[in-house]
Design an enzyme around this catalytic site. Structure first.
Site, mmCIF file in Angstrom:
data_model
loop_
_atom_site.group_PDB
_atom_site.id
_atom_site.type_symbol
_atom_site.label_atom_id
_atom_site.label_comp_id
_atom_site.label_asym_id
_atom_site.label_seq_id
_atom_site.Cartn_x
_atom_site.Cartn_y
_atom_site.Cartn_z
ATOM 1 N N ARG A 88 0.825 -1.205 0.000
ATOM 2 C CA ARG A 88 0.000 0.000 0.000
ATOM 3 C C ARG A 88 0.859 1.256 0.000
ATOM 4 N NH1 ARG A 88 -4.916 -2.201 2.462
ATOM 5 N NH2 ARG A 88 -6.583 -0.661 2.464
ATOM 6 N N ARG A 127 -21.461 -1.946 2.991
ATOM 7 C CA ARG A 127 -20.688 -3.190 3.126
ATOM 8 C C ARG A 127 -20.937 -3.857 4.478
ATOM 9 N NH1 ARG A 127 -14.323 -3.502 1.883
ATOM 10 N NH2 ARG A 127 -14.092 -1.870 3.465
HETATM 11 P P1 ADP Z 1 -10.227 -1.987 2.234
HETATM 12 O O1 ADP Z 1 -10.487 -3.406 1.789
HETATM 13 O O2 ADP Z 1 -11.481 -1.267 2.546
HETATM 14 O O3 ADP Z 1 -9.337 -1.213 1.318
HETATM 15 P P2 ADP Z 1 -8.483 -3.208 4.172
HETATM 16 O O4 ADP Z 1 -9.304 -4.232 4.864
HETATM 17 O O5 ADP Z 1 -7.565 -3.663 3.116
HETATM 18 O O6 ADP Z 1 -9.470 -2.084 3.625
HETATM 19 O O7 ADP Z 1 -7.641 -2.372 5.227
HETATM 20 C C1 ADP Z 1 -8.240 -1.807 6.365
HETATM 21 C C2 ADP Z 1 -7.216 -0.990 7.119
HETATM 22 O O8 ADP Z 1 -6.132 -1.826 7.554
HETATM 23 C C3 ADP Z 1 -6.542 0.118 6.301
HETATM 24 O O9 ADP Z 1 -7.299 1.322 6.273
HETATM 25 C C4 ADP Z 1 -5.228 0.289 7.070
HETATM 26 O O10 ADP Z 1 -5.425 1.010 8.262
HETATM 27 C C5 ADP Z 1 -4.897 -1.151 7.467
HETATM 28 N N1 ADP Z 1 -4.047 -1.819 6.452
HETATM 29 C C6 ADP Z 1 -4.386 -2.870 5.673
HETATM 30 N N2 ADP Z 1 -3.378 -3.207 4.857
HETATM 31 C C7 ADP Z 1 -2.366 -2.337 5.115
HETATM 32 C C8 ADP Z 1 -1.056 -2.140 4.579
HETATM 33 N N3 ADP Z 1 -0.566 -2.918 3.591
HETATM 34 N N4 ADP Z 1 -0.302 -1.135 5.104
HETATM 35 C C9 ADP Z 1 -0.765 -0.361 6.093
HETATM 36 N N5 ADP Z 1 -1.985 -0.470 6.625
HETATM 37 C C10 ADP Z 1 -2.796 -1.455 6.147
HETATM 38 P P1 ADP Z 2 -12.271 -3.697 -1.197
HETATM 39 O O1 ADP Z 2 -11.721 -4.989 -0.651
HETATM 40 O O2 ADP Z 2 -11.598 -3.274 -2.455
HETATM 41 O O3 ADP Z 2 -12.334 -2.605 -0.181
HETATM 42 P P2 ADP Z 2 -14.848 -5.112 -1.264
HETATM 43 O O4 ADP Z 2 -14.604 -6.309 -2.109
HETATM 44 O O5 ADP Z 2 -14.975 -5.334 0.198
HETATM 45 O O6 ADP Z 2 -13.780 -3.952 -1.609
HETATM 46 O O7 ADP Z 2 -16.176 -4.394 -1.821
HETATM 47 C C1 ADP Z 2 -16.667 -3.207 -1.226
HETATM 48 C C2 ADP Z 2 -18.196 -3.271 -1.190
HETATM 49 O O8 ADP Z 2 -18.717 -3.165 -2.514
HETATM 50 C C3 ADP Z 2 -18.760 -4.568 -0.619
HETATM 51 O O9 ADP Z 2 -19.934 -4.272 0.075
HETATM 52 C C4 ADP Z 2 -19.027 -5.420 -1.861
HETATM 53 O O10 ADP Z 2 -20.082 -6.342 -1.651
HETATM 54 C C5 ADP Z 2 -19.417 -4.373 -2.883
HETATM 55 N N1 ADP Z 2 -18.946 -4.681 -4.248
HETATM 56 C C6 ADP Z 2 -17.789 -5.281 -4.622
HETATM 57 N N2 ADP Z 2 -17.702 -5.374 -5.975
HETATM 58 C C7 ADP Z 2 -18.830 -4.797 -6.461
HETATM 59 C C8 ADP Z 2 -19.333 -4.581 -7.786
HETATM 60 N N3 ADP Z 2 -18.629 -4.960 -8.869
HETATM 61 N N4 ADP Z 2 -20.531 -3.951 -7.910
HETATM 62 C C9 ADP Z 2 -21.239 -3.562 -6.814
HETATM 63 N N5 ADP Z 2 -20.816 -3.741 -5.540
HETATM 64 C C10 ADP Z 2 -19.626 -4.351 -5.368
#
Ligand code: ADP
Ligand code: ADP
Ligand code: ZN
Length: 215
Positions: A88, A127
């Site tokens: 990231r 979500r």
């Molecule tokens: P999302 O799927 O919504 O992008 P994640 O579940 O990947 O969120 O991450 C949630 C939180 O965990 C981030 O906002 C950050 O605080 C932390 N995090 C996850 N991966 C990393 C990373 N590679 N480096 C630093 N912080 C991380």
């Molecule tokens: P990320 O890991 O990148 O943060 P998620 O896979 O958790 O994203 O998806 C974020 C939200 O959007 C979840 O509630 C998921 O069910 C929804 N979502 C994911 N892909 C799609 C799509 N192609 N169209 C509509 N909603 C989606």
């Protein structure tokens, strides 16, 4: 196969990762899921990571890099893996390259899931996630079969504390500053592929497979 999933919060990385992991038989490694598990178990790592995550900030690189190196050294990663949410920062990407170089290995593809900003807030606030297995659902776009219960493992679905409007906006700012530069980083190494994440979940997966299928 060694894959990195790139894209802003809400792009659909976790959703696609679950399907990719099954189809290509590689472990899905989500740093976010690992942190959340540690937080719920109140481990020393969880205690350190919690305040950053709740505030929408990145956990410091040192903690994150060591965690991932450890995970990638496990037996189940021998034939590849799917990294979701790591790297990231450019520093994390460089540390990953150094780790892989030392093993005469490299990443096959960094797959960027692109979505317009206006779709993100609704995706994030709707979500619901399963703390037990990391599966993510959406109250409108991908509802579970039984309300509040995970289709895959029956676990309870919760709304993440950091999935509120204000924290999501902060996380998007963090993404633009710290993570977006990785797009250029992997492009310059000829590793970047892009899919349109605005399409329906199944359609995105079809496009992902046509990219990965060529590997
Ligand atoms: P999302 O799927 O919504 O992008 P994640 O579940 O990947 O969120 O991450 C949630 C939180 O965990 C981030 O906002 C950050 O605080 C932390 N995090 C996850 N991966 C990393 C990373 N590679 N480096 C630093 N912080 C991380
Ligand atoms: P990320 O890991 O990148 O943060 P998620 O896979 O958790 O994203 O998806 C974020 C939200 O959007 C979840 O509630 C998921 O069910 C929804 N979502 C994911 N892909 C799609 C799509 N192609 N169209 C509509 N909603 C989606
Ligand atoms: Zn589950």
């Amino acid at each position: 196969m060694k894959i990195i999933l790139l894209g802003p919060p809400g792009a659909g990385k976790g959703t696609q990762a679950k399907s990719i992991s099954v189809k290509y038989c590689i472990p899905h490694i989500s740093t976010g899921d690992i942190f959340r598990k540690n937080i719920s178990e109140k481990t020393p790592l969880g205690v350190k990571a919690k305040n950053y995550i709740d505030a929408g900030l990145l956990v410091p690189d040192e903690l994150t890099i060591d965690l991932v190196k450890d995970r990638l050294s496990k037996e189940d990663c021998k034939n590849g893996y799917l990294l979701d949410g790591f790297p990231r920062t450019v520093k994390q990407a460089e540390a990953l390259d150094e780790f892989l170089n030392g093993r005469q290995e490299s990443i096959d593809t960094a797959l960027l899931i692109e979505v317009p900003r206006e779709l993100i807030l609704e995706r994030m606030t709707g979500r619901r996630v399963c703390l037990a297995c990391g599966a993510s659902y959406h109250i409108k776009f991908n509802p579970p079969k039984n309300e509040g219960k995970c289709d895959s493992c029956g676990g309870e679905l919760i709304q993440r504390k950091d999935d509120n409007k204000e924290t999501v906006l902060d996380r998007l700012t963090v993404y633009d500053k710290q993570t977006q530069p990785l797009v250029k980083y992997y492009k310059s190494k000829n590793k970047l592929s892009i899919v349109d994440g605005a399409l329906a979940i199944d359609k995105v997966f079809e496009n992902v497979c046509s990219i990965l299928g060529e590997q």
